[in-house]
Scaffold this active site. Structure first.
Site, short mmCIF file in Angstrom:
data_model
loop_
_atom_site.label_atom_id
_atom_site.label_comp_id
_atom_site.label_asym_id
_atom_site.label_seq_id
_atom_site.Cartn_x
_atom_site.Cartn_y
_atom_site.Cartn_z
N GLU A 144 2.09 -10.87 -32.13
CA GLU A 144 0.88 -11.06 -32.96
C GLU A 144 0.11 -9.74 -33.12
OE1 GLU A 144 -0.75 -14.79 -32.88
OE2 GLU A 144 -2.50 -14.26 -34.07
N TYR A 191 -14.49 -10.57 -36.73
CA TYR A 191 -13.84 -10.52 -35.42
C TYR A 191 -13.80 -9.08 -34.91
CZ TYR A 191 -10.28 -11.33 -31.82
OH TYR A 191 -9.61 -11.41 -30.63
N SER A 225 -0.43 -20.08 -35.05
CA SER A 225 0.32 -18.81 -34.96
C SER A 225 0.98 -18.67 -33.59
CB SER A 225 -0.59 -17.63 -35.25
OG SER A 225 -1.67 -17.57 -34.35
N ASP A 239 -4.28 -17.71 -26.51
CA ASP A 239 -3.52 -18.68 -27.29
C ASP A 239 -2.09 -18.83 -26.78
OD1 ASP A 239 -5.84 -18.52 -28.71
OD2 ASP A 239 -4.95 -17.67 -30.53
N SER A 292 10.67 -22.25 -43.20
CA SER A 292 9.67 -23.15 -42.63
C SER A 292 9.61 -24.41 -43.48
CB SER A 292 8.29 -22.49 -42.63
OG SER A 292 7.31 -23.48 -42.40
N GLY A 320 -4.32 -22.12 -39.71
CA GLY A 320 -5.58 -21.40 -39.89
C GLY A 320 -6.80 -22.23 -39.54
N ALA A 321 -6.64 -23.29 -38.73
CA ALA A 321 -7.77 -24.17 -38.40
C ALA A 321 -8.37 -23.83 -37.03
CB ALA A 321 -7.30 -25.62 -38.42
N GLY A 322 -7.96 -22.70 -36.46
CA GLY A 322 -8.47 -22.32 -35.14
C GLY A 322 -7.77 -23.05 -34.03
P1 ADP Z 1 -4.30 -20.34 -36.48
O1 ADP Z 1 -3.47 -19.66 -35.45
O2 ADP Z 1 -5.67 -20.62 -36.04
O3 ADP Z 1 -3.65 -21.56 -37.06
P2 ADP Z 1 -3.73 -17.91 -37.85
O4 ADP Z 1 -4.25 -17.28 -39.07
O5 ADP Z 1 -3.74 -17.13 -36.59
O6 ADP Z 1 -4.45 -19.32 -37.68
O7 ADP Z 1 -2.23 -18.33 -38.09
C1 ADP Z 1 -1.87 -19.11 -39.19
C2 ADP Z 1 -0.64 -18.54 -39.85
O8 ADP Z 1 0.51 -18.80 -39.02
C3 ADP Z 1 -0.33 -19.21 -41.16
O9 ADP Z 1 -1.07 -18.63 -42.21
C4 ADP Z 1 1.15 -18.94 -41.29
O10 ADP Z 1 1.38 -17.61 -41.73
C5 ADP Z 1 1.65 -19.03 -39.85
N1 ADP Z 1 2.15 -20.39 -39.56
C6 ADP Z 1 1.70 -21.26 -38.64
N2 ADP Z 1 2.40 -22.42 -38.64
C7 ADP Z 1 3.34 -22.27 -39.59
C8 ADP Z 1 4.38 -23.10 -40.11
N3 ADP Z 1 4.62 -24.33 -39.64
N4 ADP Z 1 5.15 -22.60 -41.09
C9 ADP Z 1 4.93 -21.36 -41.58
N5 ADP Z 1 3.97 -20.55 -41.15
C10 ADP Z 1 3.18 -20.98 -40.17
MG MG Z 2 -3.83 -17.73 -34.64
#
Ligand code: ADP
Ligand code: MG
Length: 370
Positions: free
Chosen positions: A143, A207, A111, A155, A52, A105-107
């Site tokens: 997921e 949750y 993911s 989502d 990544s 992780g900003a909602g």
């Molecule tokens: P949200 O889906 O709201 O952003 P989540 O906790 O469901 O929060 O998902 C976030 C996680 O997804 C991150 O902690 C990481 O593990 C993974 N992730 C998302 N985007 C990337 C990225 N560009 N590179 C690596 N991991 C990512």
């Molecule tokens: Mg998510």
């Protein structure tokens, strides 16, 4: 067989309909202009090599023969899980690199953006033809079963099926999806996202416990999901009689009233009644704050200040306990609202929020295939 494939899949903002998806209810998300790009290249061994751009200096390698839930954790689980969810046995490995601009992780569902992006590229790379709705199911499976997060399907549906200038009215019980025009810019509005950068420890337990309470409420009423309730008032008074736990009633009240608000919002949008959409957003926030109790001081502050400084509506979006708020703002006031929210956060001694205008965008797509 294709050797290099690139794809892109967006994050999402849920306009309204929070904590309804796992109750068989309605949601109204949109895909946004921020997303995750995936590049997939064939390898001639049986290794899955994952990178990544956002996690520099890390290559995570898994042998295809070891690809089972639990074999990898952290960010790479979202990538490996998407490959694992494919409905075929792979005969050789792949190099998979992701690069995204959805805040993590900003909602905003970074993911789902990862899962959908990787799946779209992989489906093409292995020569399968899978409909977008089905890819969303595979992403959800990744997921839920591989990463181990028990989310609903909103989502991934938004990321796969989003449309320019539309939100999606998704009926999670009937599994029907109807695009609803969200032509805010023509009407002089913008949808401001305020990523509070707050993340409270309650997230996981909160949750799961909300989900369990909703299931208990449905069980107490003798229905499979709260969606089956036809008479809200009767259901709530029945619940109050049958349980001593006031939370069961208030959690159910949120879900039941939120479903009504989603349908009312879809209707108001079709008729371009944006003031009404704004009021529904505010009611949704109050319900999430007071009945469902998943807001937090940062989200409440973002919503309050946005409304005080001219937003037509505002609410928390996503699961809560942190993450992002959204505000429907007359275009000429976006800068004022943004500045006021940032100032108040600084005054409260919190991290400065990240604010941006979300553009309702089309869903996942193949970028290069050769
Ligand atoms: P949200 O889906 O709201 O952003 P989540 O906790 O469901 O929060 O998902 C976030 C996680 O997804 C991150 O902690 C990481 O593990 C993974 N992730 C998302 N985007 C990337 C990225 N560009 N590179 C690596 N991991 C990512
Ligand atoms: Mg998510």
């Amino acid at each position: 067989m294709t050797t290099t494939v690139k794809s892109w899949a967006p994050g999402r903002v849920n306009l309204i309909g929070e904590h309804t998806d796992y109750n068989g209810g309605f949601v109204l998300p949109m895909a946004i202009h921020l997303g995750v790009q995936t590049t997939v290249t064939i390898r001639d061994d049986r290794m899955l090599v994952m990178k990544s751009v956002q996690v520099p200096d890390q290559r995570v390698i898994v042998d295809l023969d070891d690809l089972v839930p639990g074999c990898v954790d952290g960010w790479a689980a979202y990538v490996a899980g998407a490959v694992w969810a494919l409905p075929i046995e792979l005969t050789h490995g792949f190099e998979i690199e992701i690069d995204g601009d959805v805040p993590l992780g900003a909602g905003l569902s970074s993911s789902a953006a990862v899962e959908c992006s990787v799946l779209v590229a992989m489906v093409e790379a292995v020569g399968l033809e899978i409909a977008p709705r089905e890819i969303a199911r595979l992403a959800k499976k990744c997921e839920n079963e591989f990463v181990g997060v028990p989310t609903g399907s909103m989502d991934q549906v938004a990321s796969m099926l989003g449309r320019d200038e539309h939100v999606l009215l998704f009926d999670t019980l009937e599994d029907s999806i109807r695009p609803v025009p969200f032509e805010i810019q023509h009407a002089g509005y913008e949808l401001l996202v305020i990523d509070t950068r707050a993340s409270h420890a309650l997230i996981d337990g909160g949750y799961a416990s909300r989900r369990a309470t909703c299931e208990l409420a449905a069980q107490t009423l003798g229905v499979a999901t709260l969606r089956e309730v036809t008479d809200m008032e009767l259901a709530l008074s029945t619940l109050s009689q049958r349980t001593n736990d006031p939370n069961v009633v208030s959690r159910a009240r949120h879900v039941l009233t939120e479903n009504v608000r989603v349908l009312a919002t879809a209707k108001a949008l079709t008729q371009r009644r944006f003031e009404e959409v704004g009021m529904l957003m505010v009611s949704s926030h109050e319900s999430l704050r007071d009945d469902f109790e998943v807001s937090c001081p940062e989200l409440d502050c973002a919503v309050e200040v946005a409304l005080e400084t001219g937003a037509t509506g505002a609410r928390m979006t996503g699961g809560g306990f942190g993450g992002s708020a959204i505000a429907l703002v007359p275009m000429q006031l976006t800068a004022t609202v943004t500045a006021a929210v940032c100032d108040q956060f600084v005054e409260n001694g919190w991290l400065s929020p990240r604010c941006f205008v979300a553009i309702p965008s089309r869903g996942a797509r193949l970028v290069v295939s050769h």
